[in-house]
Design an enzyme around this catalytic site. Sequence first.
Site, PDB file in Angstrom:
ATOM      1  N   ASP A   1       0.814  -1.304  -0.019  1.00 37.32           N
ATOM      2  CA  ASP A   1       0.072   0.224   0.104  1.00 37.32           C
ATOM      3  C   ASP A   1       0.888   1.168   0.004  1.00 37.32           C
ATOM      4  OD1 ASP A   1       0.865   0.012   2.605  1.00 37.32           O
ATOM      5  OD2 ASP A   1      -1.156  -0.063   3.615  1.00 37.32           O
TER       6      ASP A   1
ATOM      7  N   LYS B   1      -1.667  -9.374   2.981  1.00 41.54           N
ATOM      8  CA  LYS B   1      -0.624  -9.225   4.159  1.00 41.54           C
ATOM      9  C   LYS B   1      -1.723  -8.027   5.060  1.00 41.54           C
ATOM     10  CE  LYS B   1       2.607  -5.912   3.993  1.00 41.54           C
ATOM     11  NZ  LYS B   1       2.221  -4.717   4.955  1.00 41.54           N
TER      12      LYS B   1
ATOM     13  N   GLU C   1       9.058  -4.555  10.717  1.00 41.88           N
ATOM     14  CA  GLU C   1       9.396  -3.048  10.307  1.00 41.88           C
ATOM     15  C   GLU C   1       9.758  -2.179  11.227  1.00 41.88           C
ATOM     16  OE1 GLU C   1       6.499  -1.366   7.433  1.00 41.88           O
ATOM     17  OE2 GLU C   1       7.811   0.618   7.468  1.00 41.88           O
TER      18      GLU C   1
ATOM     19  N   ASP D   1      -1.216  -6.578  -0.355  1.00 40.17           N
ATOM     20  CA  ASP D   1      -1.454  -5.665   0.988  1.00 40.17           C
ATOM     21  C   ASP D   1      -2.597  -5.121   1.111  1.00 40.17           C
ATOM     22  OD1 ASP D   1      -0.078  -4.657   3.105  1.00 40.17           O
ATOM     23  OD2 ASP D   1       0.957  -2.924   2.142  1.00 40.17           O
TER      24      ASP D   1
END
Length: 277
Positions: free
Chosen positions: A44, A112, A181, A83
Site C-alpha cells: 500500500d 498482508k 518493520e 497488501d
Amino acid sequence: MGRITVKDILSKKSKAKITMLTCYDYSFAKALDEAGLDMILVGDSLANVVLGMQETRRVSLREMINHTKAVSLAVEKSLVVADMPYVSYQKNPKKCVENAKKFVSAGAGAVKIEWFKDCVSVVKKLIKAKIPVMGHIGLTPQTAHLLGGYKVQGKTKESAYKLVKQAKVLQDLGVFSIVLECIPAQLAGLITEHLKVPTIGIGAGRHCDGQVLVLYDLLGLYKKVTPKFVRVYRDLFSEIKDTTAKFIAETRHGRFPAKEESFFMKEEEWEIFKKIV
Ligand code: KIV
C-alpha cells in the site's frame, strides 16, 4: 519450475534468505519475476510512491486491486502478496474476507495485514476462509499516528515484549510469515529465532529470514524521504531526468526520429498519391 507457493516460503526458514520487493505495475513486475525474486508485494506504499498521497491509509480498495491485477498478469514464478489497504479490514473488519477474496481473484497468492487492535479476529477469519496471510508488526504505517509517528518500535523492554507477543499470536493464528518493520536488530533476531514461520525484515537488521524493500526506494525513484534502512542501488530518478533531457534536445534539434525510426510509402505509390492530392 512452477510458481513459488506459501509452502515454499515456509520451507526456506533457516535454510535460505527470502527476498521480497514491492511492485505496482506490469513492466516492473515482469523484470522482478524474471530476476528470481521469491515474493512480490503489491504494497500500500502505492499510495506514497505512485499516487503521491501523504499516508498509506488513503489508498482505496479499487486502486490496490487494479495494481494487484497488473502485477499478477506479469508474474510467472514469484508469489504475489497483496497488501490489504486500511479501508478493507481495519475500517471495515466485517468485510475483510469478502475484500481479501477480491485480491485472490485479482491474482494474489496471499494477503498482508498490519497489526491493529482487532487484528486477531480479522486474521482468524481470513485463515478460516483458507486465505494465506502474512502478518506485519513493528512500525505499521496504517496506524503510525497511534505509534507516535514513523519511529523505530520496540526500543524499550516493555514495547519489545509486546512485539514478541504479537509475533507469537500471529504465528499461532496460522500466518505463513511476518514482516518486521523498523525494530532493533537484536529484537528481530530474537523473534526470528523463536518463530517457526519466517520473518521478513525492513529496517529490522540482518538476522531476519528475509528482507523486503520498497522498489522505488531501492531504485532511487522516490526522493521525498529515504529512510536510514534503505540501500539505494541505483539513482533512476537522475537517469530518467537525463534521458528525458536527451529526448527533449534531440526532438528540438530534429535528430529524433531518424530514418530508421520512421515508416515510408513505396516511392511509386507516393508519386501517384502526390498527383492526386
Ligand atoms: O506497503 C509497503 O511497502 C509495505 C512494506 C514496507 C513492507 O508494507
